[in-house]
Design a protein around this motif. Structure first.
Motif, short mmCIF file in Angstrom:
data_model
loop_
_atom_site.label_atom_id
_atom_site.label_comp_id
_atom_site.label_asym_id
_atom_site.label_seq_id
_atom_site.Cartn_x
_atom_site.Cartn_y
_atom_site.Cartn_z
N HIS A 28 44.24 115.68 106.75
CA HIS A 28 43.95 114.58 105.68
C HIS A 28 42.44 114.55 105.36
O HIS A 28 41.79 113.81 104.63
N ALA A 29 41.72 114.98 106.58
CA ALA A 29 40.23 114.75 106.61
C ALA A 29 39.46 116.16 105.97
O ALA A 29 38.47 115.86 105.51
N ILE A 30 40.29 117.07 105.44
CA ILE A 30 39.94 118.30 104.77
C ILE A 30 39.45 117.83 103.32
O ILE A 30 40.28 117.42 102.74
N PRO A 31 38.41 118.29 103.02
CA PRO A 31 38.01 117.77 101.58
C PRO A 31 38.59 118.55 100.41
O PRO A 31 39.37 119.69 100.91
N GLY A 32 39.10 117.95 99.29
CA GLY A 32 39.86 118.66 98.21
C GLY A 32 41.46 118.03 98.08
O GLY A 32 41.69 117.20 98.97
N ASP A 33 42.14 118.67 97.46
CA ASP A 33 43.13 118.25 97.09
C ASP A 33 44.13 119.47 97.25
O ASP A 33 44.06 120.50 96.64
N PRO A 34 45.65 119.20 97.96
CA PRO A 34 46.36 120.43 98.19
C PRO A 34 47.01 121.03 96.87
O PRO A 34 47.62 122.21 96.89
N PHE A 35 46.91 120.36 95.84
CA PHE A 35 47.45 120.39 94.51
C PHE A 35 46.61 121.25 93.66
O PHE A 35 46.86 121.84 92.49
N VAL A 36 45.36 121.05 93.88
CA VAL A 36 44.27 121.65 92.97
C VAL A 36 43.50 122.49 93.70
O VAL A 36 42.83 122.35 94.52
N GLN A 37 43.86 123.85 93.30
CA GLN A 37 43.17 125.12 93.81
C GLN A 37 42.34 126.00 92.84
O GLN A 37 41.15 125.73 92.57
N ASP A 38 43.05 127.06 92.42
CA ASP A 38 42.56 128.09 91.27
C ASP A 38 42.26 127.47 90.14
O ASP A 38 41.36 127.66 89.24
N LYS A 39 43.32 126.50 89.66
CA LYS A 39 43.01 126.05 88.04
C LYS A 39 43.22 124.47 88.14
O LYS A 39 43.67 123.75 89.15
N ALA A 40 42.65 123.63 87.15
CA ALA A 40 42.79 122.20 87.13
C ALA A 40 44.05 121.86 86.80
O ALA A 40 44.90 122.38 85.78
#
Length: 307
Positions: A28-40
Motif C-alpha cells: 500500500h506504500a507503493i505510489p500509484g493505483d493498481p487499476f491505473v497502468q497503461d491507460k486512464a
C-alpha cells in the motif's frame, strides 16, 4: 519434544504475522493505483472498482480484514483476473512448480552427493579435478543460459526431447536439469569439502586401521558428519525450488507459481503478490523446521532443547 514444537509453532506464527504485516503495508506504500497502468480510467469506474475491492475503506480496516483472511486461508480476489481468487491461483500453480521442483531437487541432491563423494574419495586425482570443473561450470552458468543451451541441442538439433510446454515426463527433463544445475554443483562442493575434512579426523584413521572397507567407513562414519552443512543448505533450497523459478517456467512455458508471482508484480496485482509471498514464507519456515528435525536424526548428539 512438545515444548520444542510449541516453541517452533510460536516462532512460526510470529514470523508469519510479521511478514504479512510488512507485505501488506509495503504494497500500500507503493505510489500509484493498481487499476491505473497503461491507460486512464474514468473516475466513476475507478471509484466503483475501489469500492468493489474494499480499497475505499481506511487502511486499518483493510489490514484487519486481510489478517482475518490469512487466518481463515482466504487470500482475497485477484485485481487483474476478474472472478479469480488468490487461493485458486496458488492451488493451480503450486502443484506444477512442486512436481518440477521435486524432480529438480532429487537430481540436485543425489547428483551433488555422488559428485562430491567421488571427488573426496579421489582427492587431488583426476576424478577430483574433473568433478570440481563440472561444479564450477554449474555454479557459473545461469540457469536460463543452460536452459536455452539444452533446448537448442537436445530439442532443436537432436530432436531428443520436446522444446517446451508441460504435461509428459519428457517435457520435465530439460527444465528439471536446468533448475538443478546450480544447487547440484553447490552440494557437490560442500560434500567434497566436508568429506575431505572428516576423513582426516583421528577416528576415521582408527576405523581404517581396524580394517573397515571404504563402503562401511563412508556410510557408517563419514557421511553422517559430513552431511550436516549440506542439510543446512537444503532448507532454503527446497523452499526455493518447490515454489518455482520464473526464468525456467517462462522459457519452457510451464504454468507454475513462479510465473504467476512475477506476472503479478508487472500487473501490480497486490493480492496475488501478498498471497504468494506469504505462501512462500510459510513453505520456507516449514522446510527450515524439517531441517532441524533431520539434524537430530543424522546426529543424535544434537539436542532439540538447546537454545
Amino acid at each position: 519434544m512438545i515444548p520444542y514444537l510449541l516453541k517452533k509453532a510460536t516462532i512460526f506464527l510470529i514470523s508469519l504475522f510479521t511478514i504479512t504485516t510488512l507485505t501488506f503495508f509495503l504494497m500500500h506504500a507503493i505510489p500509484g493505483d493498481p487499476f491505473v497502468q497503461d491507460k486512464a480510467i474514468p473516475e466513476e469506474i475507478l471509484k466503483a472498482m475501489h469500492k468493489h475491492y474494499g480499497l475505499d475503506q481506511p487502511l486499518y480496516i483493510q489490514y484487519g480484514k486481510y489478517l482475518k483472511g490469512v487466518l481463515t486461508f482466504e487470500l482475497g480476489p485477484s485485481f487483474k483476473y476478474e472472478g479469480r481468487k488468490v487461493n485458486e491461483i496458488i492451488s493451480e500453480g503450486f502443484p506444477v512448480s512442486f512436481c518440477l521442483g521435486l524432480e529438480a531437487l532429487c537430481i540436485a541432491v543425489f547428483g551433488g552427493l555422488a559428485l562430491g563423494s567421488i571427488a573426496s574419495l579421489n582427492h587431488l586425482k583426476w576424478q577430483d579435478h574433473l568433478t570440481m570443473v563440472i561444479a564450477v561450470i554449474g555454479i557459473s552458468v545461469p540457469s536460463f543460459i543452460l536452459a536455452s543451451f539444452l533446448q537448442y541441442f537436445l530439442a532443436m538439433k537432436l530432436n531428443f526431447l520436446p522444446v517446451a510446454r508441460w504435461g509428459s515426463f519428457s517435457q520435465t527433463l530439460m527444465p528439471a536439469i536446468s533448475l538443478s544445475a546450480l544447487p547440484m554443483a553447490f552440494i557437490a562442493r560442500l560434500t567434497r569439502a566436508n568429506m575431505v575434512e572428516v576423513m582426516q579426523q583421528d577416528y576415521i584413521q582408527t576405523a581404517k586401521s581396524k580394517g573397515l572397507n571404504s563402503f562401511q567407513m563412508i556410510f557408517s562414519h563419514v557421511a553422517r558428519n559430513a552431511l550436516l552443512p549440506v542439510i543446512t543448505y537444503l532448507g532454503p533450497l527446497t523452499a526455493t525450488v518447490l515454489t518455482g523459478s520464473f526464468a525456467i517456467e517462462k522459457i519452457f512455458g510451464i504454468p507454475g507459481l513462479g510465473q504467476w508471482f512475477v506476472t503479478s508484480i508487472t500487473n501490480r496485482d497486490y493480492t496475488v503478490i501478498m498471497g504468494t509471498t506469504i505462501f512462500y514464507s510459510a513453505i520456507l519456515m516449514l522446510c527450515i523446521f524439517l531441517v532441524d528435525l533431520l539434524y537430530c536424526w543424522i546426529d543424535p548428539r544434537i539436542d532439540l532443547y538447546d537454545g
